[in-house]
Write a protein that holds these residues in place. Structure first.
Motif, short mmCIF file in Angstrom:
data_model
loop_
_atom_site.label_atom_id
_atom_site.label_comp_id
_atom_site.label_asym_id
_atom_site.label_seq_id
_atom_site.Cartn_x
_atom_site.Cartn_y
_atom_site.Cartn_z
N PRO A 176 0.85 -1.02 0.03
CA PRO A 176 0.16 -0.05 -0.09
C PRO A 176 0.63 1.33 -0.17
CG PRO A 176 -0.13 -1.09 2.08
CD PRO A 176 0.50 -1.95 1.15
N ARG A 177 2.20 1.08 0.32
CA ARG A 177 2.98 2.48 0.32
C ARG A 177 3.71 2.64 -0.91
NH1 ARG A 177 4.71 3.48 5.73
NH2 ARG A 177 5.75 5.33 4.77
N PHE A 178 3.46 1.76 -1.82
CA PHE A 178 4.19 1.97 -3.19
C PHE A 178 3.36 3.12 -4.00
CE2 PHE A 178 6.04 -2.48 -3.24
CZ PHE A 178 6.86 -2.07 -2.28
N LEU A 179 4.38 4.25 -4.57
CA LEU A 179 3.58 5.03 -5.50
C LEU A 179 4.25 5.06 -6.89
CD1 LEU A 179 4.70 8.38 -3.53
CD2 LEU A 179 2.36 7.11 -3.37
N LYS A 180 3.04 4.80 -7.92
CA LYS A 180 3.44 4.80 -9.38
C LYS A 180 4.42 5.70 -9.72
CE LYS A 180 1.04 3.80 -13.57
NZ LYS A 180 -0.25 3.60 -14.42
N ASP A 181 4.54 7.05 -9.39
CA ASP A 181 5.35 7.83 -9.71
C ASP A 181 6.50 8.14 -8.80
OD1 ASP A 181 3.94 9.14 -7.86
OD2 ASP A 181 3.68 10.87 -9.25
N GLY A 182 6.81 6.90 -8.11
CA GLY A 182 8.01 7.17 -7.01
C GLY A 182 9.50 7.32 -7.70
N THR A 183 10.19 8.11 -7.07
CA THR A 183 11.35 8.67 -7.82
C THR A 183 12.75 8.10 -7.17
OG1 THR A 183 11.64 10.43 -5.94
CG2 THR A 183 10.20 11.27 -7.83
N SER A 184 12.44 6.79 -6.45
CA SER A 184 13.57 6.14 -5.91
C SER A 184 13.69 5.00 -6.81
CB SER A 184 13.37 5.59 -4.49
OG SER A 184 14.56 4.78 -4.12
N ARG A 185 14.81 5.23 -7.76
CA ARG A 185 14.77 4.13 -8.82
C ARG A 185 16.28 3.55 -8.52
NH1 ARG A 185 11.16 4.53 -12.85
NH2 ARG A 185 12.63 3.60 -14.33
N LEU A 186 16.21 2.36 -8.35
CA LEU A 186 17.60 1.48 -8.08
C LEU A 186 17.70 0.15 -8.74
CD1 LEU A 186 17.68 2.13 -3.98
CD2 LEU A 186 19.07 3.29 -5.68
N ILE A 187 18.66 -0.41 -8.84
CA ILE A 187 18.77 -1.75 -9.20
C ILE A 187 18.10 -2.60 -8.07
CG2 ILE A 187 20.24 -3.83 -9.36
CD1 ILE A 187 20.37 -1.79 -11.85
N ARG A 188 16.98 -3.39 -8.16
CA ARG A 188 16.49 -4.11 -7.12
C ARG A 188 16.21 -5.78 -7.45
NH1 ARG A 188 14.39 -0.09 -3.98
NH2 ARG A 188 13.68 1.97 -5.19
N ASN A 189 16.29 -6.53 -6.27
CA ASN A 189 15.79 -7.98 -6.52
C ASN A 189 14.85 -8.45 -5.56
OD1 ASN A 189 18.25 -7.87 -4.47
ND2 ASN A 189 17.90 -10.09 -4.96
#
Length: 248
Positions: A163-176
């Protein structure tokens, strides 16, 4: 508390590992909404999936090469990925079970950082199956995990995005992260090959990989050993490591 703990000062040596037989685990490159991802599927009915942390002396292994060196003769590390968040000394942040032995307890309270962004969850490996289980549900059901690692946040919970995720969230990282099928027979690991926000990464698991529950493993320290697609990532020492062992 810096749960990703990119704070150990030396680089791990890149060790050349023996290429395993192709049938142990399948990996491929996928595209989702213009982004590229490395995706590996593990079949719990035939693949020996484990979580590693320490060698026989109690020292953290820290690298895929060190995991491979601890295996008995004839056994091969077929696949590996960093397996959850850890402290500066590489102790797991939350619940950790290796080969039936619990080292760290389950944490249920909110805390700073991604780990404590509730709901978080546990990746639990049992005989013939693996499941991503939300932490409070895990506390209620107390599954008998042979291996387990707690991480956070959950990416997908019962087919719904965190529920806390934002579609336009600005934190962009390599994720796994890792997701599991409803029957627990397949665990699907994915790593982004470029920076991606949580919302997009979670939708990859729900909408492309069809996993109703998925768990974030980490970001900046994400690393993958998947020789079938030419990946043998090196870098700073890791904490928990999830891997498939190919036996003779």
């Amino acid at each position: 508390m810096r749960t990703a703990a990119i704070c150990v000062a030396v680089w791990s040596a890149l060790v050349v590992l023996v290429t395993p037989a192709a049938e142990a685990v399948s990996c491929e490159m996928l595209t989702f909404e213009g982004g590229d991802y490395s995706v590996c599927s593990v079949d719990l009915r035939q693949d020996d999936l484990r979580i590693f942390l320490r060698d026989e002396t109690g020292m953290p292994l820290g690298s895929f090469g060190n995991v491979a060196r601890t295996l008995p003769d004839g056994h091969v590390l077929a696949f590996g990925v960093n397996g959850g968040m850890y402290h500066a000394d590489r102790r797991p942040v939350g619940l950790f079970i290796e080969d039936g032995q619990q080292e760290m307890r389950l944490l249920t309270n909110a805390s700073p950082g991604n780990f404590g962004l509730l709901p978080n969850g546990v990746f639990c490996i049992r005989a013939g199956r693996a499941d991503v289980i939300e932490t409070l549900r895990f506390a209620d059901t107390q599954p008998d995990c042979q291996y387990a690692t707690q991480s956070g946040p959950m990416l997908v919970i019962d087919d719904k995005l965190h529920p806390r995720f934002l579609k336009d969230g600005t934190s962009r990282l390599i994720r796994n992260g890792v997701g599991t099928t409803p029957d627990g027979k397949t665990a699907i690991f994915a790593m982004s090959n470029q920076g991606v926000n949580f919302h997009t990464f979670a939708r990859l698991f729900r909408d492309k990989l069809s996993t109703p529950n998925a768990l974030y493993l980490d970001g900046r320290i994400s690393r993958l050993y998947a020789p079938m697609i030419g990946r043998a990532d090196a870098g700073l020492p890791m904490g928990p490591i999830i891997g498939v062992v190919k036996t003779p």
